[in-house]
Write a protein that holds these residues in place. Structure first.
Motif, PDB file in Angstrom:
ATOM      1  N   THR A 186     -77.889   5.572 -50.921  1.00 35.10           N
ATOM      2  CA  THR A 186     -77.192   4.293 -51.540  1.00 35.10           C
ATOM      3  C   THR A 186     -77.927   3.772 -52.689  1.00 35.10           C
ATOM      4  O   THR A 186     -77.222   3.174 -53.408  1.00 35.10           O
ATOM      5  CB  THR A 186     -77.032   3.110 -50.225  1.00 35.10           C
ATOM      6  N   ALA A 187     -79.436   3.845 -52.556  1.00 30.92           N
ATOM      7  CA  ALA A 187     -80.118   3.241 -53.630  1.00 30.92           C
ATOM      8  C   ALA A 187     -80.002   4.041 -54.847  1.00 30.92           C
ATOM      9  O   ALA A 187     -79.849   3.522 -55.985  1.00 30.92           O
ATOM     10  CB  ALA A 187     -81.480   3.324 -53.152  1.00 30.92           C
ATOM     11  N   ILE A 188     -79.717   5.561 -54.656  1.00 30.12           N
ATOM     12  CA  ILE A 188     -79.563   6.175 -55.807  1.00 30.12           C
ATOM     13  C   ILE A 188     -78.200   6.069 -56.593  1.00 30.12           C
ATOM     14  O   ILE A 188     -78.021   5.669 -57.812  1.00 30.12           O
ATOM     15  CB  ILE A 188     -79.680   7.610 -55.541  1.00 30.12           C
ATOM     16  N   ALA A 189     -77.138   5.847 -55.678  1.00 32.30           N
ATOM     17  CA  ALA A 189     -75.805   5.360 -56.033  1.00 32.30           C
ATOM     18  C   ALA A 189     -75.572   4.069 -56.640  1.00 32.30           C
ATOM     19  O   ALA A 189     -74.881   3.858 -57.363  1.00 32.30           O
ATOM     20  CB  ALA A 189     -74.811   5.624 -54.968  1.00 32.30           C
ATOM     21  N   GLU A 190     -76.623   3.130 -56.425  1.00 27.39           N
ATOM     22  CA  GLU A 190     -76.522   1.792 -56.897  1.00 27.39           C
ATOM     23  C   GLU A 190     -77.300   1.822 -58.225  1.00 27.39           C
ATOM     24  O   GLU A 190     -76.828   1.061 -59.205  1.00 27.39           O
ATOM     25  CB  GLU A 190     -77.059   0.593 -55.853  1.00 27.39           C
ATOM     26  N   ARG A 191     -78.459   2.239 -58.252  1.00 27.82           N
ATOM     27  CA  ARG A 191     -79.459   2.235 -59.231  1.00 27.82           C
ATOM     28  C   ARG A 191     -79.131   3.213 -60.304  1.00 27.82           C
ATOM     29  O   ARG A 191     -79.668   2.756 -61.704  1.00 27.82           O
ATOM     30  CB  ARG A 191     -80.760   2.222 -58.656  1.00 27.82           C
ATOM     31  N   LEU A 192     -78.576   4.230 -60.061  1.00 29.13           N
ATOM     32  CA  LEU A 192     -78.312   5.094 -61.083  1.00 29.13           C
ATOM     33  C   LEU A 192     -79.549   5.624 -62.027  1.00 29.13           C
ATOM     34  O   LEU A 192     -79.193   5.285 -63.250  1.00 29.13           O
ATOM     35  CB  LEU A 192     -76.899   4.894 -61.908  1.00 29.13           C
ATOM     36  N   PRO A 193     -80.352   6.079 -61.479  1.00 30.92           N
ATOM     37  CA  PRO A 193     -81.541   6.596 -62.378  1.00 30.92           C
ATOM     38  C   PRO A 193     -81.373   7.652 -63.343  1.00 30.92           C
ATOM     39  O   PRO A 193     -80.557   8.331 -62.983  1.00 30.92           O
ATOM     40  CB  PRO A 193     -82.742   7.130 -61.317  1.00 30.92           C
ATOM     41  N   ARG A 194     -81.852   7.503 -64.418  1.00 34.46           N
ATOM     42  CA  ARG A 194     -81.528   8.200 -65.579  1.00 34.46           C
ATOM     43  C   ARG A 194     -82.896   9.325 -65.993  1.00 34.46           C
ATOM     44  O   ARG A 194     -82.872  10.469 -66.540  1.00 34.46           O
ATOM     45  CB  ARG A 194     -80.980   7.821 -66.756  1.00 34.46           C
ATOM     46  N   THR A 195     -83.893   8.883 -65.539  1.00 33.92           N
ATOM     47  CA  THR A 195     -85.040   9.943 -65.841  1.00 33.92           C
ATOM     48  C   THR A 195     -85.994   9.905 -64.389  1.00 33.92           C
ATOM     49  O   THR A 195     -85.662   9.547 -63.593  1.00 33.92           O
ATOM     50  CB  THR A 195     -85.920   8.929 -66.594  1.00 33.92           C
ATOM     51  N   ARG A 196     -86.811  10.965 -64.511  1.00 35.03           N
ATOM     52  CA  ARG A 196     -87.772  11.267 -63.372  1.00 35.03           C
ATOM     53  C   ARG A 196     -88.293  10.204 -62.838  1.00 35.03           C
ATOM     54  O   ARG A 196     -88.683   9.982 -61.660  1.00 35.03           O
ATOM     55  CB  ARG A 196     -88.568  12.625 -63.608  1.00 35.03           C
ATOM     56  N   GLU A 197     -88.745   9.143 -63.877  1.00 33.20           N
ATOM     57  CA  GLU A 197     -89.613   8.209 -63.539  1.00 33.20           C
ATOM     58  C   GLU A 197     -88.866   7.313 -62.731  1.00 33.20           C
ATOM     59  O   GLU A 197     -89.345   6.665 -61.854  1.00 33.20           O
ATOM     60  CB  GLU A 197     -90.204   7.534 -64.737  1.00 33.20           C
ATOM     61  N   GLU A 198     -87.613   6.992 -63.193  1.00 35.80           N
ATOM     62  CA  GLU A 198     -86.825   6.118 -62.529  1.00 35.80           C
ATOM     63  C   GLU A 198     -86.359   6.430 -61.097  1.00 35.80           C
ATOM     64  O   GLU A 198     -86.164   5.456 -60.063  1.00 35.80           O
ATOM     65  CB  GLU A 198     -85.460   5.724 -63.225  1.00 35.80           C
ATOM     66  N   LEU A 199     -86.248   7.909 -61.021  1.00 35.20           N
ATOM     67  CA  LEU A 199     -85.770   8.407 -59.607  1.00 35.20           C
ATOM     68  C   LEU A 199     -87.134   8.280 -58.900  1.00 35.20           C
ATOM     69  O   LEU A 199     -86.879   8.132 -57.366  1.00 35.20           O
ATOM     70  CB  LEU A 199     -85.367   9.944 -59.981  1.00 35.20           C
ATOM     71  N   LEU A 200     -88.181   8.648 -59.331  1.00 34.80           N
ATOM     72  CA  LEU A 200     -89.360   8.367 -58.583  1.00 34.80           C
ATOM     73  C   LEU A 200     -89.657   6.988 -57.901  1.00 34.80           C
ATOM     74  O   LEU A 200     -90.415   6.573 -56.900  1.00 34.80           O
ATOM     75  CB  LEU A 200     -90.483   8.728 -59.278  1.00 34.80           C
ATOM     76  N   ASP A 201     -89.241   5.883 -58.737  1.00 32.80           N
ATOM     77  CA  ASP A 201     -89.389   4.544 -58.424  1.00 32.80           C
ATOM     78  C   ASP A 201     -88.681   4.385 -57.139  1.00 32.80           C
ATOM     79  O   ASP A 201     -88.924   3.257 -56.648  1.00 32.80           O
ATOM     80  CB  ASP A 201     -88.967   3.733 -59.444  1.00 32.80           C
ATOM     81  N   ILE A 202     -87.568   5.053 -56.763  1.00 39.91           N
ATOM     82  CA  ILE A 202     -86.755   4.629 -55.536  1.00 39.91           C
ATOM     83  C   ILE A 202     -87.530   5.135 -54.186  1.00 39.91           C
ATOM     84  O   ILE A 202     -87.837   6.341 -54.128  1.00 39.91           O
ATOM     85  CB  ILE A 202     -85.603   5.564 -55.513  1.00 39.91           C
ATOM     86  N   PRO A 203     -87.843   4.383 -53.197  1.00 36.94           N
ATOM     87  CA  PRO A 203     -88.747   4.792 -52.142  1.00 36.94           C
ATOM     88  C   PRO A 203     -87.646   5.749 -51.351  1.00 36.94           C
ATOM     89  O   PRO A 203     -86.488   5.637 -51.246  1.00 36.94           O
ATOM     90  CB  PRO A 203     -88.609   3.153 -51.387  1.00 36.94           C
ATOM     91  N   GLY A 204     -88.547   6.667 -50.835  1.00 36.74           N
ATOM     92  CA  GLY A 204     -87.767   7.797 -50.152  1.00 36.74           C
ATOM     93  C   GLY A 204     -87.519   9.085 -51.277  1.00 36.74           C
ATOM     94  O   GLY A 204     -87.302  10.271 -50.547  1.00 36.74           O
TER      95      GLY A 204
END
Length: 757
Positions: free
Chosen positions: A677-695
């Motif tokens: 759900t966090a990925i689908a809400e925050r829509l990370p565009r880079t590896r750094e933004e994806l790494l910022d999501i807990p989990g």
């Protein structure tokens, strides 16, 4: 003044061999230690734990060492106390999980804590009664074992038939009591209902309930992970899927874990263990460091030669992954000793007599009875050696099994035979065959000449009664003609049995001997049909029998004798020597090449990078402080809108199933629902933004980052296309009717609602 510990001079490292020291000094996980038999694995990991604490790498009160038996846990606690780190927690999987479940129950579940069933038998009996099944005690034991397997492998009643077929489990029981997989599934379902109605749980439930709490309650997961930060697992080859899931839940995205074991000693597949556990470990942590311990301090070079021949003969093709396909070939650190013997005997009686005669010689040389063990594949094989030891006046101890004459089926058989003898008198039997008449009496107990294909209690019961028939044939061969003669011989042998004493010859099955060792070992019954067992009818089962033989061989320190009998006592049916003995004769030479020792794969820990990352502490919508774990994962308050891309959520869940199947792990190990759900809400565009999501830790970023970012990008492109299409439609609509009312959400007509946060 320099600190000797920090300078690598910690005295707990003294006395370790080079490979053991590598284990002790590799403090950043993940670490996989392949430890051959007798290589000092417990010494290596206890010194690793002590060095981790003394060097400041880890805090003692945040460590958890996990074993599979209370005996092993006690031994490890004692060693750690001697090394000065008694505060590291050492528990079995079940003990640790039970403690956690009791702690969290009041707040996470509520109500009275359920009753923990010490045995499954009463619950199994009630379940069978509901289904109109009247099971015997052996069938109840088999059903309880099958229910335990289902729980340990996380197999539901609805999945049982398919999973049992894949695992080669043909059902339980024999004869009129035989239950196929579909019937077992019905019993399993009824057992769950009965258990729930009784407000009870079993030991498998303890593991699964904690796994569920960790998965569903992030606050529970957070508290456990704050308390336990680094893990050590002994005998990793014995781990079950439920225990793997629990370990994964304890760890979360961290990788401070060291596991140690030997795939060549995986002998508990009937309970859910799997030699591929090492492969799954490496698939989850491809960055793991692998270390091999191959110096054998237990066995002489001659016994090690035999052990290496056994594992080489069962070696998998070299294309297998390094971590779990290459067995550890041992290097003995002992002085040369006696060459192991293979002794061919005329029949079972001669085999027992030969073994006992050799034991008397050993005792005459000054050996103590406790220095000697007689190991066998099944409990039923113990009767001849028990009787021979008793006749010779040699004390013995039965380990891990009931004494033959104390077994319920044997006691019942004697009662029935005594009753039949009283009714037929002292004359010769009409049939002329004491064995045939005995078999006819035992038929009233459900015994048949052909045993069940499955293992377990039913098979052990059948083998015990088969031993009774064999004794009848032996009595007849010695001149006995009546059932009264047989009963007299039974009573004589039972009366001669010595009570177990601390200083006695150990008589044990190979399974019960796991983890133990003796100076002198007699491995008996090494014939086809006994070792490997008759129902080992697949490649996987033969492989497990080979591993069981390897365990038996490596229990011996100084002397190893393998025996087999040409025929069964009183019968003319010929036997063949075990194929494992043939392997020894063909390949018994010293290995021309040894497996790599020490570090065979240099890994890296992602723990330090992960510890530097911090989850958002304030809501990205309203700016309020975040309190709960789900809020911190989502980056917003529970009451604030998230506007997740539902199509992306669905696609991520489909992808998660495929990724979990590919790695043979539960879906939540790949990603939890909250993380998706966090990925689908925050829509990370880079590896750094994806790494910022807990989990999404560094390990998962390496494994899944590319796929996740690609799916997010595709979702963004689809959303952009939708925005453009909606804008065009809105423009045309405003041209057609400028007086259209606002939409239902209060947004001016023609303005699409898009949340790209």
């Amino acid at each position: 003044m320099p600190d000797p510990v920090l300078d690598g001079l910690d005295p707990v490292l003294d006395g370790l061999d080079p490979e053991q020291r590598l284990v002790a000094e590799t403090l950043a996980g993940p670490v996989l230690v392949h430890a051959g038999a007798g290589s000092g694995k417990t010494r290596a990991i206890t010194h690793r734990i002590a060095h981790a604490v003394r060097s400041g790498q880890h805090a003692a009160n945040t460590g958890l060492a996990v074993t599979f038996t209370t005996r092993a846990a006690g031994e490890m606690r004692g060693r750690l106390a001697q090394l000065g780190v008694p505060t590291v927690s050492v528990r079995t999987f079940h003990a640790a999980a039970l403690s956690q479940l009791r702690y969290f129950w009041p707040t996470a579940v509520g109500g009275a804590f359920p009753e923990l069933a010490a045995t499954k038998a009463p619950l199994v009996g009630r379940a069978c009664h509901q289904l109109g099944i009247n099971p015997s005690k052996p069938l109840m034991r088999d059903l309880a074992a099958e229910i335990e397997w289902a729980g340990s492998t996380m197999c539901s009643p609805g999945d049982y038939v398919e999973r049992a077929e894949l695992a080669g489990r043909p059902g339980v029981g024999s004869g009129a009591e035989a239950l196929g997989p579909a019937d077992v599934a019905r019993v399993l379902s009824a057992y769950q209902e009965v258990k729930s109605a009784a407000h009870a749980i079993d030991f498998e439930d303890v593991l699964l309930l904690v796994v569920g709490l960790i998965d569903e309650r992030p606050d529970v997961a957070d508290e456990i992970r704050r308390h336990y930060r680094w893990f050590t697992v002994d005998e990793y080859q014995d781990i079950t899927p439920a225990q793997e899931a629990l370990l994964a839940g304890w760890l979360g995205d961290r990788d401070d874990v060291c596991v140690v074991g030997d795939a060549s000693q995986t002998i508990y597949s009937f309970a859910g263990a799997d030699p591929e556990s090492f492969g799954r470990f490496l698939r989850r942590w491809p960055n793991a460091t692998e270390i091999r311990l191959d110096r054998c301090y237990r066995c002489t070079p001659e016994i090690v030669t035999v052990a290496n021949a056994v594992v080489r003969s069962g070696r998998r093709p070299p294309a297998r992954e390094l971590g779990h396909g290459e067995p550890v070939l041992l290097r003995s650190q002992r002085e040369a000793g006696r060459v192991p013997e293979v002794v061919t005997c005329a029949d079972d009686t001669d085999e027992s007599a030969t073994v006992v005669a050799r034991i008397r010689e050993l005792l005459g040389e000054g050996r103590s009875p406790r220095d000697v063990a007689i190991l066998m594949r099944t409990n039923a094989a113990s009767e001849p050696v028990e009787a021979a030891l008793a006749d010779a006046g040699i004390p013995y101890v039965m380990r891990g099994a009931e004494r033959f004459f104390d077994r319920a089926e044997v006691r019942e058989a004697i009662v029935r035979l005594r009753g039949q003898a009283a009714s037929t008198g002292e004359g010769a039997l009409p049939s002329g065959s004491l064995g045939a008449e005995t078999a006819a009496v035992l038929a009233s107990m459900g015994w048949e000449p052909v045993g069940p294909a499955s293992g377990g209690a039913s098979r052990e019961r059948w083998e015990s009664l088969a031993a009774v028939v064999a004794l009848a044939e032996e009595v007849q061969a010695a001149g006995g003609a009546t059932l009264a003669d047989l009963v007299t011989e039974f009573e004589r042998r039972a009366g001669l049995s010595h009570a177990p004493t601390p200083d006695g010859v150990t008589v044990a099955t190979l399974h019960a001997a796991k983890g133990l060792e003796w100076p002198c070992v007699f491995l008996i019954g090494c014939s086809e049909g006994s070792l490997p067992i008759v129902y080992a009818d697949t490649e996987e089962r033969i492989a497990e029998e080979r591993r069981l033989f390897y365990v038996g061989v490596t229990r011996a320190r100084d002397r190893l004798t393998c025996t087999w009998a040409l025929t069964r006592t009183g019968a003319g049916r010929s036997r063949e020597p075990s194929r494992f003995l043939a392997d020894l004769r063909a390949r018994g030479g010293v290995a021309s090449t040894a497996t790599a020792a020490g570090v065979v794969r240099q890994g890296r820990s992602t723990g330090a990078r992960e510890r530097r990352r911090r989850a958002p502490s304030r809501c990205r919508v309203c700016g309020a402080g975040l309190v709960t774990a789900p809020e911190r994962t989502l980056g917003r308050c529970a009451s604030c809108p998230g506007h997740a891309d539902e199509a992306l959520v669905d696609r991520l869940k489909v992808w998660r199933i495929g990724a979990a199947n590919e790695r043979s792990v539960p879906a939540y190990v790949v990603c939890t629902d909250v993380t998706i759900t966090a990925i689908a809400e925050r829509l990370p565009r880079t590896r750094e933004e994806l790494l910022d999501i807990p989990g999404i830790g560094p390990a998962k970023l390496d494994l899944y980052g590319e796929a996740l970012l690609a799916m997010v990008a595709e979702a963004g492109a689809a959303a952009s296309a939708g925005v453009a299409s909606g804008a065009r439609a809105a423009t045309m609509g405003s041209e057609a009717s400028a007086d259209e009312p606002d939409g239902a959400g209060g947004t001016p007509a023609g303005r699409p609602v898009v949340d790209l946060r």
